[in-house]
Design a protein around this motif. Sequence first.
Motif, PDB file in Angstrom:
ATOM      1  N   PHE A  65       0.831  -1.206   0.000  1.00  0.00           N
ATOM      2  CA  PHE A  65       0.000   0.000   0.000  1.00  0.00           C
ATOM      3  C   PHE A  65       0.868   1.260   0.000  1.00  0.00           C
ATOM      4  CE2 PHE A  65      -3.585  -2.589   0.538  1.00  0.00           C
ATOM      5  CZ  PHE A  65      -4.735  -1.841   0.660  1.00  0.00           C
ATOM      6  N   ILE A  66       1.914   1.272   0.824  1.00  0.00           N
ATOM      7  CA  ILE A  66       2.804   2.436   0.891  1.00  0.00           C
ATOM      8  C   ILE A  66       3.524   2.639  -0.439  1.00  0.00           C
ATOM      9  CG2 ILE A  66       4.923   3.323   1.958  1.00  0.00           C
ATOM     10  CD1 ILE A  66       4.001   1.998   4.554  1.00  0.00           C
ATOM     11  N   THR A  67       4.040   1.563  -1.007  1.00  0.00           N
ATOM     12  CA  THR A  67       4.763   1.654  -2.276  1.00  0.00           C
ATOM     13  C   THR A  67       3.848   2.130  -3.394  1.00  0.00           C
ATOM     14  OG1 THR A  67       6.151  -0.182  -1.539  1.00  0.00           O
ATOM     15  CG2 THR A  67       6.217   0.359  -3.876  1.00  0.00           C
ATOM     16  N   TYR A  68       2.647   1.596  -3.455  1.00  0.00           N
ATOM     17  CA  TYR A  68       1.697   2.012  -4.485  1.00  0.00           C
ATOM     18  C   TYR A  68       1.341   3.491  -4.348  1.00  0.00           C
ATOM     19  CZ  TYR A  68      -2.674   2.660  -6.932  1.00  0.00           C
ATOM     20  OH  TYR A  68      -3.657   3.167  -7.743  1.00  0.00           O
ATOM     21  N   SER A  69       1.097   3.932  -3.116  1.00  0.00           N
ATOM     22  CA  SER A  69       0.699   5.333  -2.935  1.00  0.00           C
ATOM     23  C   SER A  69       1.827   6.278  -3.316  1.00  0.00           C
ATOM     24  CB  SER A  69       0.253   5.574  -1.492  1.00  0.00           C
ATOM     25  OG  SER A  69       1.324   5.393  -0.600  1.00  0.00           O
ATOM     26  N   MET A  70       3.062   5.943  -2.986  1.00  0.00           N
ATOM     27  CA  MET A  70       4.191   6.795  -3.358  1.00  0.00           C
ATOM     28  C   MET A  70       4.384   6.827  -4.866  1.00  0.00           C
ATOM     29  SD  MET A  70       6.827   5.849  -0.271  1.00  0.00           S
ATOM     30  CE  MET A  70       8.221   6.372  -1.179  1.00  0.00           C
ATOM     31  N   HIS A  71       4.245   5.678  -5.498  1.00  0.00           N
ATOM     32  CA  HIS A  71       4.400   5.613  -6.959  1.00  0.00           C
ATOM     33  C   HIS A  71       3.325   6.433  -7.668  1.00  0.00           C
ATOM     34  CE1 HIS A  71       4.977   4.062 -10.978  1.00  0.00           C
ATOM     35  NE2 HIS A  71       3.720   3.663 -10.983  1.00  0.00           N
ATOM     36  N   GLN A  72       2.092   6.265  -7.259  1.00  0.00           N
ATOM     37  CA  GLN A  72       0.997   6.999  -7.902  1.00  0.00           C
ATOM     38  C   GLN A  72       1.108   8.501  -7.667  1.00  0.00           C
ATOM     39  OE1 GLN A  72      -0.203   4.945 -10.341  1.00  0.00           O
ATOM     40  NE2 GLN A  72      -2.016   6.129  -9.975  1.00  0.00           N
ATOM     41  N   TYR A  73       1.475   8.899  -6.459  1.00  0.00           N
ATOM     42  CA  TYR A  73       1.624  10.325  -6.176  1.00  0.00           C
ATOM     43  C   TYR A  73       2.700  10.941  -7.066  1.00  0.00           C
ATOM     44  CZ  TYR A  73       2.786  14.664  -3.844  1.00  0.00           C
ATOM     45  OH  TYR A  73       3.049  15.979  -3.586  1.00  0.00           O
ATOM     46  N   GLY A  74       3.844  10.276  -7.162  1.00  0.00           N
ATOM     47  CA  GLY A  74       4.925  10.792  -8.006  1.00  0.00           C
ATOM     48  C   GLY A  74       4.542  10.847  -9.473  1.00  0.00           C
ATOM     49  N   LYS A  75       3.872   9.804  -9.951  1.00  0.00           N
ATOM     50  CA  LYS A  75       3.453   9.763 -11.359  1.00  0.00           C
ATOM     51  C   LYS A  75       2.443  10.861 -11.670  1.00  0.00           C
ATOM     52  CE  LYS A  75       0.592   6.739 -13.738  1.00  0.00           C
ATOM     53  NZ  LYS A  75       0.057   5.417 -13.988  1.00  0.00           N
ATOM     54  N   ARG A  76       1.463  11.026 -10.795  1.00  0.00           N
ATOM     55  CA  ARG A  76       0.446  12.054 -11.038  1.00  0.00           C
ATOM     56  C   ARG A  76       1.007  13.461 -10.880  1.00  0.00           C
ATOM     57  NH1 ARG A  76      -4.058   8.809  -7.754  1.00  0.00           N
ATOM     58  NH2 ARG A  76      -4.795   7.486  -9.456  1.00  0.00           N
ATOM     59  N   ALA A  77       1.911  13.669  -9.921  1.00  0.00           N
ATOM     60  CA  ALA A  77       2.517  14.993  -9.748  1.00  0.00           C
ATOM     61  C   ALA A  77       3.332  15.366 -10.977  1.00  0.00           C
ATOM     62  CB  ALA A  77       3.392  15.012  -8.499  1.00  0.00           C
ATOM     63  N   GLN A  78       4.024  14.398 -11.544  1.00  0.00           N
ATOM     64  CA  GLN A  78       4.788  14.664 -12.768  1.00  0.00           C
ATOM     65  C   GLN A  78       3.857  14.965 -13.936  1.00  0.00           C
ATOM     66  OE1 GLN A  78       7.130  11.373 -14.300  1.00  0.00           O
ATOM     67  NE2 GLN A  78       8.807  12.782 -14.738  1.00  0.00           N
TER      68      GLN A  78
END
Length: 172
Positions: free
Chosen positions: A119-132
Amino acid sequence: PYGATEEEFASRPVMGLGVGNTSSNTNNQKGFFSRLFGSKSNGIEPGPTNMTIGSLMKKRQAAIKIEPKVFFANERTFLAWLHSSVLLAGASVAIVSLSRDNLLSQLYGIILLPVAIAFITYSMHQYGKRAQMIRRRSPGPYEDIIGPSVLAVALILSIVAQFSIKLYQILH
């Protein structure tokens, strides 16, 4: 945008690509690697040779305006995912620490911990992808259907595994 005219965003011809060039110099029509390494086409040049200059049209797109609420929505979603993952990790650590004497009881927490890390890894990945994507002003898509489904299945499987361990413990 405000003050812009429709002609500024209309399609316009692309010039200077060397397409349809009728000059005798064929190096302009070859690609980069054919000019670098030589062509093995036996004199036959691939591609359109009967096109006129300016016949290709390049589509123009209007600038995309990103409102501040989009940045905040991305952060809010990230924090919600982190909240869920911290609750799962906390429950996992609590289960392991409170069941010191029984190895099967400790397996509850040990099974739940990788799900919390996912869950932590997914949330960090999605946040970074969407912010970019927001910074680049990409039109999208911003939604993800597969990630939450996979995490939900992993959580369900961990709960079923915990239930089966408890059932085994009761029967034996």
